[in-house]
Design an enzyme around this catalytic site. Structure first.
Site, PDB file in Angstrom:
ATOM      1  N   LEU A 129       3.878   4.959  14.919  1.00 56.79           N
ATOM      2  CA  LEU A 129       3.283   5.426  16.184  1.00 56.79           C
ATOM      3  C   LEU A 129       4.056   6.202  17.025  1.00 56.79           C
ATOM      4  O   LEU A 129       5.183   5.721  17.533  1.00 56.79           O
ATOM      5  CB  LEU A 129       3.190   3.969  17.141  1.00 56.79           C
ATOM      6  CG  LEU A 129       2.125   3.101  16.258  1.00 56.79           C
ATOM      7  CD1 LEU A 129       2.020   1.683  17.221  1.00 56.79           C
ATOM      8  CD2 LEU A 129       0.820   3.554  15.921  1.00 56.79           C
ATOM      9  N   ASP A 130       3.588   7.536  17.145  1.00 59.40           N
ATOM     10  CA  ASP A 130       4.504   8.338  18.126  1.00 59.40           C
ATOM     11  C   ASP A 130       4.075   8.133  19.481  1.00 59.40           C
ATOM     12  O   ASP A 130       2.560   8.270  19.935  1.00 59.40           O
ATOM     13  CB  ASP A 130       4.138   9.847  17.711  1.00 59.40           C
ATOM     14  CG  ASP A 130       4.527  10.008  16.264  1.00 59.40           C
ATOM     15  OD1 ASP A 130       5.548   9.626  15.830  1.00 59.40           O
ATOM     16  OD2 ASP A 130       3.927  11.019  15.646  1.00 59.40           O
ATOM     17  N   ILE A 131       5.011   7.798  20.420  1.00 61.24           N
ATOM     18  CA  ILE A 131       4.764   7.297  21.684  1.00 61.24           C
ATOM     19  C   ILE A 131       5.112   8.015  22.784  1.00 61.24           C
ATOM     20  O   ILE A 131       6.366   8.312  22.577  1.00 61.24           O
ATOM     21  CB  ILE A 131       5.188   5.629  21.743  1.00 61.24           C
ATOM     22  CG1 ILE A 131       4.399   4.967  20.521  1.00 61.24           C
ATOM     23  CG2 ILE A 131       4.722   5.143  23.160  1.00 61.24           C
ATOM     24  CD1 ILE A 131       4.957   3.553  20.284  1.00 61.24           C
TER      25      ILE A 131
END
Length: 264
Positions: A129-131
């Site tokens: 997950l790129d957050i």
């Protein structure tokens, strides 16, 4: 016994090894195979390789490159980039890779997580997950395609869903901290640790071994991943592949886990 893992993350762009800042401004730092050879010598816990072109360009994984990396790699290897099907995941595992990392495809079609887990086992399925913070700064949101598309999805709900669907590990990658070398987003890491039971790896922001220690002290048994820390040296960011020796690693983990136990 499970223990924290210290994991170099290598980004591949146009066949070369690069490092980014906030997912932009990629700087060429060398040949991926040479880097793997050096990390072999340094007896790295694990290695993560991400092809940052594949998903953005709509390409399938570069199976020849993956096979070459896996043949050279002497530590557990995780590969991400362009994986859209369980068949691709199975093929990659067949090349000698331990884990496949899926990101945008798992968000577009969450059932891929289950299909991949059925094909290769949950322990080999990693959801990345790129957050980043929302525009208002009061929430976290998941982005895809090298941080060019905002899904507006909540990473905590996404991680809980991935866990329920059969993922074996969650990787949290902080876009705002990427390449800055000023420390991890510990608020994000600890909030996620409270929400999921899966093994978790944190990426984005590590600039020193002390930063790794702070993460482990905050989260306990966790994967502490970094890019810049393991490929740059000094304030001028000279390229130097490096990794703590066994004594440094043992000391860091022992002190950090003691701090974690004391904090809880």
């Amino acid at each position: 016994m499970l223990r924290p893992r210290i994991i170099p993350c290598l980004l591949v762009h146009n066949g070369g090894l690069v490092k980014t800042v906030e997912f932009k401004d990629s700087k060429y730092v060398g040949d991926p195979i040479n880097a793997v050879k050096i990390f072999n010598e340094k007896e790295t816990d694990e290695l993560m390789v991400v092809d940052i072109d594949a998903t953005k360009n709509g390409c399938e994984p570069n199976f020849k490159m993956i096979a070459d990396l896996a043949a050279e790699c002497r530590m557990p290897l995780a590969y991400g980039g362009g994986i859209k099907t369980a068949a691709q995941a199975k093929r990659i595992i067949g090349l000698g890779v331990e884990k496949v990392a899926i990101s945008s495809a798992a968000i577009t079609d969450p059932s891929l997580i289950t299909r991949a887990a059925d094909e290769i086992g949950s322990q080999s399925v990693v959801v990345v997950l790129d957050i980043n913070k929302s525009a208002s700064g009061d929430a976290y949101e998941v982005w895809t395609h090298n941080a060019t598309r905002n899904t507006k999805l909540c990473p905590f709900k996404m991680a809980e869903e991935a866990q329920a669907l059969g993922a074996g590990e969650i990787v949290l990658n902080s876009i705002a901290h990427d390449g800055k070398m000023k420390g991890y987003d510990l608020a994000l890491a600890t909030a996620m640790r409270a929400r999921i039971d899966l093994p978790m790896t944190i990426l984005g922001g590590a600039g020193s071994l002390a930063d790794l220690g702070k993460l482990i002290a905050a989260c306990g048994i966790v994967g502490a991943a970094a890019g810049s820390l393991f490929v740059f040296k000094g304030p001028f960011r000279a390229v130097l592949i490096n990794y703590p020796n066994q004594q440094q690693k043992d000391d860091l983990i022992r002190v950090a886990l003691h701090a974690n136990t004391s904090n809880h």
